[in-house]
Design an enzyme around this catalytic site. Structure first.
Site, PDB file in Angstrom:
ATOM      1  CB  CYS A 187      11.264  -0.391   0.772  1.00  0.00           C
ATOM      2  SG  CYS A 187      11.225   0.257  -0.892  1.00  0.00           S
ATOM      3  CD  GLU A 190      11.039  -1.989   6.353  1.00  0.00           C
ATOM      4  OE1 GLU A 190      10.339  -3.024   6.391  1.00  0.00           O
ATOM      5  OE2 GLU A 190      11.273  -1.359   5.315  1.00  0.00           O
ATOM      6  CE  LYS A 219      -3.159  -9.974  -1.197  1.00  0.00           C
ATOM      7  NZ  LYS A 219      -3.906  -8.749  -0.836  1.00  0.00           N
ATOM      8  CG  HIS A 220      -2.886  -2.950  -4.665  1.00  0.00           C
ATOM      9  ND1 HIS A 220      -1.884  -2.693  -3.752  1.00  0.00           N
ATOM     10  CD2 HIS A 220      -2.827  -1.912  -5.554  1.00  0.00           C
ATOM     11  CE1 HIS A 220      -1.253  -1.577  -4.087  1.00  0.00           C
ATOM     12  NE2 HIS A 220      -1.787  -1.091  -5.185  1.00  0.00           N
ATOM     13  CB  ALA A 221      -1.969  -3.624   0.369  1.00  0.00           C
ATOM     14  CD  GLU A 273      12.450  -5.000  -5.881  1.00  0.00           C
ATOM     15  OE1 GLU A 273      13.113  -4.514  -4.942  1.00  0.00           O
ATOM     16  OE2 GLU A 273      12.883  -5.080  -7.037  1.00  0.00           O
ATOM     17  CG  LEU A 274      11.344  -9.126   0.356  1.00  0.00           C
ATOM     18  CD1 LEU A 274      11.850 -10.386   1.017  1.00  0.00           C
ATOM     19  CD2 LEU A 274       9.837  -9.240   0.103  1.00  0.00           C
ATOM     20  CB  SER A 302       6.562  -7.495   5.304  1.00  0.00           C
ATOM     21  OG  SER A 302       5.624  -8.529   5.109  1.00  0.00           O
ATOM     22  CD1 TRP A 338       0.109  -1.570   3.024  1.00  0.00           C
ATOM     23  CD2 TRP A 338       0.843   0.527   3.190  1.00  0.00           C
ATOM     24  NE1 TRP A 338       1.027  -1.532   4.044  1.00  0.00           N
ATOM     25  CE2 TRP A 338       1.499  -0.251   4.163  1.00  0.00           C
ATOM     26  CE3 TRP A 338       1.152   1.899   3.103  1.00  0.00           C
ATOM     27  CZ2 TRP A 338       2.445   0.283   5.043  1.00  0.00           C
ATOM     28  CZ3 TRP A 338       2.088   2.420   3.977  1.00  0.00           C
ATOM     29  CH2 TRP A 338       2.727   1.617   4.929  1.00  0.00           C
ATOM     30  CG  ASN A 339       5.183   1.332   0.565  1.00  0.00           C
ATOM     31  OD1 ASN A 339       4.810   0.616  -0.366  1.00  0.00           O
ATOM     32  ND2 ASN A 339       6.430   1.408   0.948  1.00  0.00           N
TER      33      ASN A 339
HETATM   34  P1  NAP Z   1       2.964  -6.730   3.663  1.00  0.00           P
HETATM   35  O1  NAP Z   1       2.157  -6.793   4.876  1.00  0.00           O
HETATM   36  O2  NAP Z   1       3.962  -7.788   3.422  1.00  0.00           O
HETATM   37  O3  NAP Z   1       1.931  -6.685   2.446  1.00  0.00           O
HETATM   38  C1  NAP Z   1       2.373  -6.599   1.113  1.00  0.00           C
HETATM   39  C2  NAP Z   1       1.442  -7.414   0.242  1.00  0.00           C
HETATM   40  O4  NAP Z   1       1.619  -8.781   0.555  1.00  0.00           O
HETATM   41  C3  NAP Z   1      -0.027  -7.119   0.480  1.00  0.00           C
HETATM   42  O5  NAP Z   1      -0.722  -7.236  -0.725  1.00  0.00           O
HETATM   43  C4  NAP Z   1      -0.435  -8.214   1.454  1.00  0.00           C
HETATM   44  O6  NAP Z   1      -1.805  -8.499   1.415  1.00  0.00           O
HETATM   45  C5  NAP Z   1       0.387  -9.358   0.952  1.00  0.00           C
HETATM   46  N1  NAP Z   1       0.687 -10.382   1.945  1.00  0.00           N
HETATM   47  C6  NAP Z   1       0.923 -10.216   3.266  1.00  0.00           C
HETATM   48  N2  NAP Z   1       1.219 -11.399   3.825  1.00  0.00           N
HETATM   49  C7  NAP Z   1       1.174 -12.319   2.847  1.00  0.00           C
HETATM   50  C8  NAP Z   1       1.377 -13.728   2.800  1.00  0.00           C
HETATM   51  N3  NAP Z   1       1.725 -14.420   3.880  1.00  0.00           N
HETATM   52  N4  NAP Z   1       1.233 -14.365   1.616  1.00  0.00           N
HETATM   53  C9  NAP Z   1       0.909 -13.669   0.521  1.00  0.00           C
HETATM   54  N5  NAP Z   1       0.696 -12.350   0.495  1.00  0.00           N
HETATM   55  C10 NAP Z   1       0.830 -11.675   1.648  1.00  0.00           C
HETATM   56  O7  NAP Z   1       3.749  -5.370   3.528  1.00  0.00           O
HETATM   57  P2  NAP Z   1       3.129  -3.908   3.656  1.00  0.00           P
HETATM   58  O8  NAP Z   1       2.958  -3.612   5.084  1.00  0.00           O
HETATM   59  O9  NAP Z   1       1.968  -3.743   2.749  1.00  0.00           O
HETATM   60  O10 NAP Z   1       4.291  -3.037   3.011  1.00  0.00           O
HETATM   61  C11 NAP Z   1       5.371  -2.584   3.721  1.00  0.00           C
HETATM   62  C12 NAP Z   1       6.588  -3.445   3.443  1.00  0.00           C
HETATM   63  O11 NAP Z   1       6.882  -3.442   2.060  1.00  0.00           O
HETATM   64  C13 NAP Z   1       7.802  -2.888   4.114  1.00  0.00           C
HETATM   65  O12 NAP Z   1       8.565  -3.931   4.657  1.00  0.00           O
HETATM   66  C14 NAP Z   1       8.540  -2.216   2.959  1.00  0.00           C
HETATM   67  O13 NAP Z   1       9.906  -2.042   3.176  1.00  0.00           O
HETATM   68  C15 NAP Z   1       8.252  -3.141   1.845  1.00  0.00           C
HETATM   69  N6  NAP Z   1       8.455  -2.484   0.552  1.00  0.00           N
HETATM   70  C16 NAP Z   1       9.525  -2.867  -0.227  1.00  0.00           C
HETATM   71  C17 NAP Z   1       9.769  -2.232  -1.427  1.00  0.00           C
HETATM   72  C18 NAP Z   1      10.929  -2.618  -2.291  1.00  0.00           C
HETATM   73  O14 NAP Z   1      10.932  -2.252  -3.450  1.00  0.00           O
HETATM   74  N7  NAP Z   1      11.909  -3.352  -1.797  1.00  0.00           N
HETATM   75  C19 NAP Z   1       8.921  -1.212  -1.837  1.00  0.00           C
HETATM   76  C20 NAP Z   1       7.843  -0.841  -1.037  1.00  0.00           C
HETATM   77  C21 NAP Z   1       7.631  -1.504   0.153  1.00  0.00           C
HETATM   78  P3  NAP Z   1      -2.821  -7.962   2.547  1.00  0.00           P
HETATM   79  O15 NAP Z   1      -2.785  -6.489   2.512  1.00  0.00           O
HETATM   80  O16 NAP Z   1      -4.112  -8.538   2.120  1.00  0.00           O
HETATM   81  O17 NAP Z   1      -2.305  -8.523   3.847  1.00  0.00           O
END
Ligand code: NAP
Length: 454
Positions: free
Chosen positions: A262, A359, A154-156, A228-229, A207, A130-131
């Site tokens: 991130c 983080e 599959k968006h957040a 991309e975590l 994440s 979502w960020n």
């Molecule tokens: P998140 O909780 O991991 O969610 C990201 C996406 O993954 C959402 O669509 C979420 O769906 C889904 N998801 C969560 N748990 C899952 C699982 N076990 N299996 C499959 N899909 C799953 O992360 P966030 O809080 O939205 O975003 C913040 C994180 O993203 C931070 O750690 C940030 O650093 C990282 N990020 C990295 C980059 C990069 O380019 N490296 C860029 C931007 C952000 P739901 O919303 O339905 O849970």
């Protein structure tokens, strides 16, 4: 209902959405597979025309899309407008460059002719955060579609309207119906999609736990993934740096998107000689940031995107302080509606506290003092993450050491880490693998086919 627009500025639930039924999901997967069979045969010229139309739609309606983003996840509106502009830019970049990046590569061998041809893989699942709810999706979609793949998003769960708006943009641009589809669903259904033979590959931005889960399921199915975590990027300042510029950029690098990026600089590693001056001016500038309604042009820090993120950030700070960290400014939630957290600066941070090794996804900066470049590099690398790194110095020998020795997917010298459609973007260690953007990005989801002709 887990899919919902909840305004992070007020806490008000504005709209809820039904998850896709099993039958609807099946229809969408089949549509993706059917569309791929014909879409893969389209020419670069046709795809270019469609993607340029998508860019034009983004530019024309940028106010509408920016406001939607701000409404759903609280991004200050100025940054939201810039995000939409950048999405148009990445569309234009790939519209103009994809054909060149994917042109046949002739390789001399004992064959009469041998070369490499890049071909699309099929439907790619994109699990997105979502960020940066538009940018993250467009930087996947633009190269994927130009390469001849089709996308399933599959968006957040907290940005369902952004997901639907993006699907509409591609439809309006004239892409075939199944070329880019949003799947309104929670993360529990991701496994089923990854196991479906019609889905060829997956990319996840999010994440570390989400990355581990998606990669292990895809791994069992022998499907390619890009991850991309998260990150805990270092921002190093040496005595020869332009201190004024370094401090201004440090504040921006930590607080961009209200600290939820991130590649936000998270650990500030400062040479002892300039530390007192850096600390004083950095804290002053953090205190001067304008916090408030993200719909206002002048706002620099908006609410955090969800109540849970606010709670996580507050807990990380509280635990670090209990372990011995000192609060130089901030350290509290704001006493008002919405998910607001004060810009915060911590110092004297214990090595095993959350502020040091996790983080922190909010406007919280960690300051560290070091006595040498060797100590700066060792501290910068003492993390499980490896996304970006910034180092400030005017000494060429120091610059070279940082470039060689920092363990990260990118090193920015005398600048803050940022993404650019022309440059590869991605991490090492627990920040993930694979690259987005540039020539490297478009080559992730293609078959690198070797052709040998006697
Ligand atoms: P998140 O909780 O991991 O969610 C990201 C996406 O993954 C959402 O669509 C979420 O769906 C889904 N998801 C969560 N748990 C899952 C699982 N076990 N299996 C499959 N899909 C799953 O992360 P966030 O809080 O939205 O975003 C913040 C994180 O993203 C931070 O750690 C940030 O650093 C990282 N990020 C990295 C980059 C990069 O380019 N490296 C860029 C931007 C952000 P739901 O919303 O339905 O849970």
């Amino acid at each position: 209902m887990s899919l919902a627009t909840i305004n992070p500025t007020t806490g008000e639930t504005l709209q809820t959405f039904e998850e896709l039924s099993g039958q609807q999901l099946e229809q969408k997967l089949q549509r993706a597979a059917d569309t791929f069979r014909s879409y893969r045969k389209t020419s670069f010229a046709e795809r270019t025309e469609l993607l340029l139309r998508a860019a034009a739609i983004l530019e024309t309606d940028k106010q509408k899309y920016s406001r939607l983003m701000t409404l759903e996840m609280g991004k200050p509106i100025k940054g939201a407008v810039q995000e939409i502009e950048k999405c148009a830019l990445v569309c234009r970049y790939y519209a103009e460059n994809a054909e060149g990046h994917l042109a046949d590569q002739v390789i001399e061998t004992n064959a009469t002719r041998s070369f490499v041809r890049f071909q699309p893989l099929g439907p790619v699942l994109a699990v997105m955060p979502w960020n940066f709810p538009f940018w993250q999706v467009f930087r996947f979609a633009a190269p994927a579609l130009m390469a001849g793949n089709v996308g399933l998003l599959k968006h957040a769960s907290n940005v369902p309207q952004c997901a639907l708006a993006i699907e509409n943009i591609f439809q309006e641009a004239g892409f075939p119906n199944g070329a880019f589809q949003a799947l309104l669903m929670g993360s529990a259904l991701v496994e089923q999609i990854l196991n479906d033979p019609r889905v060829a590959a997956a990319t996840l931005t999010g994440s570390e736990p989400a990355g581990r889960s998606v990669a292990s399921i895809a791994g069992k199915q022998i499907k390619k993934t890009v991850l991309e975590l998260g990150g805990s990027d270092p921002f190093i300042v040496m005595p020869s740096a332009n201190l004024e510029e370094a401090i201004t950029q440090a504040v921006k690098a930590r607080t961009i998107n209200s600290g939820q990026s991130c590649i936000a600089a998270k650990r500030f590693i400062i040479a002892a000689k300039i530390y007192p001056e850096f600390e004083k001016r950095f804290v002053e500038q953090m205190q001067a940031l304008k916090i408030g309604d993200p719909m206002q042009e002048a706002t620099e820090i908006g609410p955090l995107a969800t109540e849970q993120i606010l709670k996580d950030v507050a807990d990380q700070v509280q635990t670090s302080v209990a372990a011995g960290a000192l609060v130089l400014t901030g350290g509290r939630k704001l006493q008002r509606a919405g998910n607001f957290y004060e810009p915060t600066v911590l110092t004297n941070i214990p090595a095993d506290s959350p502020a040091s090794c996790e983080e922190v996804f909010g406007p919280v900066a960690m300051l560290f003092r070091v006595d040498s470049i060797a100590q700066a590099i060792a501290l910068a690398n003492n993390t499980s993450f490896g996304l970006g790194a910034a180092a400030w110095t005017s000494d060429p020998a120091e610059q070279e050491r940082f470039i060689n020795e920092l363990e990260s997917g990118s090193v920015f010298i005398n600048g803050m880490v940022a993404s650019d459609p022309r440059l590869p973007f991605g991490g090492i260690k627990n920040s993930g693998y694979g690259r987005e953007l540039g020539e490297f990005g478009i080559r992730e989801f293609v078959n690198v086919k070797t052709v040998w002709i006697a």
